[in-house]
Write an enzyme that holds these catalytic residues in place. Structure first.
Site, PDB file in Angstrom:
ATOM      1  N   ARG A   1     -31.291 -53.109 -17.661  1.00 37.27           N
ATOM      2  CA  ARG A   1     -30.416 -53.835 -18.587  1.00 37.27           C
ATOM      3  C   ARG A   1     -29.373 -52.932 -19.208  1.00 37.27           C
ATOM      4  NH1 ARG A   1     -35.256 -57.918 -20.567  1.00 37.27           N
ATOM      5  NH2 ARG A   1     -35.303 -59.015 -18.556  1.00 37.27           N
TER       6      ARG A   1
ATOM      7  N   GLU B   1     -43.909 -70.845  -5.856  1.00 37.32           N
ATOM      8  CA  GLU B   1     -42.487 -70.499  -5.949  1.00 37.32           C
ATOM      9  C   GLU B   1     -41.933 -70.114  -4.583  1.00 37.32           C
ATOM     10  OE1 GLU B   1     -40.342 -70.608  -8.350  1.00 37.32           O
ATOM     11  OE2 GLU B   1     -41.473 -70.774 -10.212  1.00 37.32           O
TER      12      GLU B   1
ATOM     13  N   TYR C   1     -33.989 -47.673  -5.879  1.00 39.75           N
ATOM     14  CA  TYR C   1     -33.010 -46.677  -6.328  1.00 39.75           C
ATOM     15  C   TYR C   1     -33.299 -45.307  -5.719  1.00 39.75           C
ATOM     16  CZ  TYR C   1     -32.204 -50.451  -9.591  1.00 39.75           C
ATOM     17  OH  TYR C   1     -31.944 -51.689 -10.126  1.00 39.75           O
TER      18      TYR C   1
ATOM     19  N   CYS D   1     -29.192 -66.002 -17.673  1.00 38.22           N
ATOM     20  CA  CYS D   1     -28.912 -66.145 -16.246  1.00 38.22           C
ATOM     21  C   CYS D   1     -28.280 -67.468 -15.868  1.00 38.22           C
ATOM     22  CB  CYS D   1     -30.212 -65.945 -15.455  1.00 38.22           C
ATOM     23  SG  CYS D   1     -30.924 -64.302 -15.674  1.00 38.22           S
TER      24      CYS D   1
ATOM     25  N   ARG E   1     -36.283 -64.180 -21.293  1.00 41.07           N
ATOM     26  CA  ARG E   1     -36.177 -64.907 -20.032  1.00 41.07           C
ATOM     27  C   ARG E   1     -37.511 -65.503 -19.585  1.00 41.07           C
ATOM     28  NH1 ARG E   1     -32.259 -60.137 -17.906  1.00 41.07           N
ATOM     29  NH2 ARG E   1     -30.344 -60.993 -18.779  1.00 41.07           N
TER      30      ARG E   1
ATOM     31  N   CYS F   1     -26.200 -63.424 -15.337  1.00 39.53           N
ATOM     32  CA  CYS F   1     -26.541 -62.680 -16.552  1.00 39.53           C
ATOM     33  C   CYS F   1     -25.568 -61.540 -16.845  1.00 39.53           C
ATOM     34  CB  CYS F   1     -27.974 -62.165 -16.482  1.00 39.53           C
ATOM     35  SG  CYS F   1     -28.299 -60.973 -15.158  1.00 39.53           S
TER      36      CYS F   1
ATOM     37  N   SER G   1     -36.133 -50.715 -11.867  1.00 37.57           N
ATOM     38  CA  SER G   1     -35.649 -49.576 -12.651  1.00 37.57           C
ATOM     39  C   SER G   1     -36.761 -48.859 -13.411  1.00 37.57           C
ATOM     40  CB  SER G   1     -34.578 -50.050 -13.629  1.00 37.57           C
ATOM     41  OG  SER G   1     -35.093 -51.054 -14.501  1.00 37.57           O
TER      42      SER G   1
ATOM     43  N   CYS H   1     -26.352 -64.116  -9.650  1.00 37.12           N
ATOM     44  CA  CYS H   1     -26.876 -64.454 -10.966  1.00 37.12           C
ATOM     45  C   CYS H   1     -25.703 -64.437 -11.935  1.00 37.12           C
ATOM     46  CB  CYS H   1     -27.961 -63.462 -11.389  1.00 37.12           C
ATOM     47  SG  CYS H   1     -28.934 -64.023 -12.830  1.00 37.12           S
TER      48      CYS H   1
ATOM     49  N   LYS I   1     -40.419 -63.593  -9.032  1.00 36.86           N
ATOM     50  CA  LYS I   1     -39.812 -62.659  -9.983  1.00 36.86           C
ATOM     51  C   LYS I   1     -40.438 -62.886 -11.356  1.00 36.86           C
ATOM     52  CE  LYS I   1     -35.413 -61.243 -12.036  1.00 36.86           C
ATOM     53  NZ  LYS I   1     -33.944 -61.453 -12.061  1.00 36.86           N
TER      54      LYS I   1
ATOM     55  N   LYS J   1     -40.645 -59.189  -7.158  1.00 39.07           N
ATOM     56  CA  LYS J   1     -40.044 -58.283  -8.131  1.00 39.07           C
ATOM     57  C   LYS J   1     -40.789 -58.426  -9.451  1.00 39.07           C
ATOM     58  CE  LYS J   1     -35.689 -57.230 -10.482  1.00 39.07           C
ATOM     59  NZ  LYS J   1     -34.300 -57.664 -10.758  1.00 39.07           N
TER      60      LYS J   1
END
Length: 337
Positions: free
Chosen positions: A212, A240, A320, A133, A224, A125, A281, A123, A202, A255
């Site tokens: 971010r 998609e 994570y 992006c 976005r 971004c 996150s 990406c 996404k 996501k």
């Protein structure tokens, strides 16, 4: 008089051993992919805590090496890299620079840990000075990315990652047609064996907030929503995913993860490709914050959430919590030795 015959599900739940034997889904180290944020910095001791994501860090190349080494020793099988460049520009040129921070990180990790699967986020971004992006039209203040002119830069980024030794590339930009462009570019460059894991479904989600800060990738203006999916839409997600499959995706991703378990199930039922889920996150940070306040059992919630992805049909979970899971597993095995 005969007792009535009815289902007694509790028979198979009576003891821990009984429950373990008949458990339908299990989380294994190979199911988890750990994200890392690597910074292009002269300070090779950099280990900057990400305030919104307790336990996560922005890492210099040397610190990344040490962090990954500890995780590999615990059983980590795969990771995905996000890069923070020294300089950003309108075209995100750091994303596809041969000596960019992600490219250098790939080389380091593959040299030191050859059996570790190293994937890369593809990406722009994190590399653009406007935080979007892809490419913007001159004087644009809405953040509506120019789709087709961006595709070549995404393909260049993917090829540069493959040339550095990446095992898999993962486009997250949500530009139309990017999987096909990347697949063609990889094949033409001789990287026919490098798979594409597409962020196929996404959403423009509020759960991305902490990321971010971690990736320093917040848009400077606009949002976005013109390229990421609208959260109420489900059938669109199938379209998609089908488009990315038709263009050559090898793995399709949903996501965020837990708020969209229904989409994981839909993709698993509709397609034969491996399905990945990204526990993002915001999901991670909410668990950490609630645990810090003593409101939940962090380990139990972590395990339950990871199991939910497996139950929904995900083969791979980007999370994570991967290192936390591995540490917990090592402690349990140590206690049983």
């Amino acid at each position: 008089m005969d007792q009535p015959c009815f289902f007694r599900g509790r028979r198979l739940r009576r003891t821990p051993t009984m429950r373990a034997i008949f458990r339908e889904h299990h989380v294994r180290p190979e199911d988890l992919m750990m994200p890392y944020f690597v910074v292009d910095t002269d300070d090779q001791t950099l280990r900057k805590p990400i305030e919104a994501m307790p336990g996560q860090f922005q890492l210099s190349l040397d610190e990344l090496d040490r962090q990954v080494g500890r995780a590999v020793a615990l059983g980590l099988r795969s990771c995905i890299l996000f890069g923070l460049p020294k300089v950003k520009d309108a075209r995100g040129s750091g994303a596809y620079a041969p000596d960019g921070i992600v490219q250098r990180a790939i080389r380091r990790l593959k040299e030191r840990y050859p059996d570790l699967l190293v994937a890369t986020d593809v990406c722009l971004c994190e590399y653009t000075d406007h935080g979007h992006c892809g490419l913007l039209r001159q004087d644009d203040t809405s953040g509506e990315v120019s789709n087709d002119p961006t595709l070549n830069l995404l393909a260049k980024t993917a090829v540069s990652h493959a040339a550095a030794g990446a095992d898999m590339v993962a486009p997250s930009d949500m530009m139309d047609g990017r999987v096909g462009e990347i697949r063609q570019a990889l094949d033409e460059a001789g990287f026919t064996q490098v798979p594409v894991m597409s962020y196929a479904v996404k959403y423009a989600s509020a759960f991305y907030g902490p990321f971010r800060e971690a990736a320093e990738s917040a848009p400077k203006f606009g949002d976005r929503r013109t390229y990421q999916m609208d959260p109420p839409n489900a059938r669109e997600g199938l379209r998609e995913a089908q488009a990315d499959i038709d263009e050559g995706a090898d793995v399709i991703m949903v996501k965020p993860g837990m708020p969209y378990l229904d989409m994981i199930i839909r993709l698993r039922e509709a397609f034969d490709l491996p399905v990945a889920a990204y526990q993002v996150s915001g999901e991670y940070s909410m668990v950490k914050a609630a645990a810090a306040n003593g409101w939940i059992d962090e380990a139990a919630v972590m395990l339950e959430s990871l199991t939910a992805f497996k139950r929904a049909g995900a083969e791979l979970i980007l999370t994570y919590f991967a290192e936390d899971f591995l540490r917990l597993r090592a402690q349990a095995q140590g206690g049983n030795s």
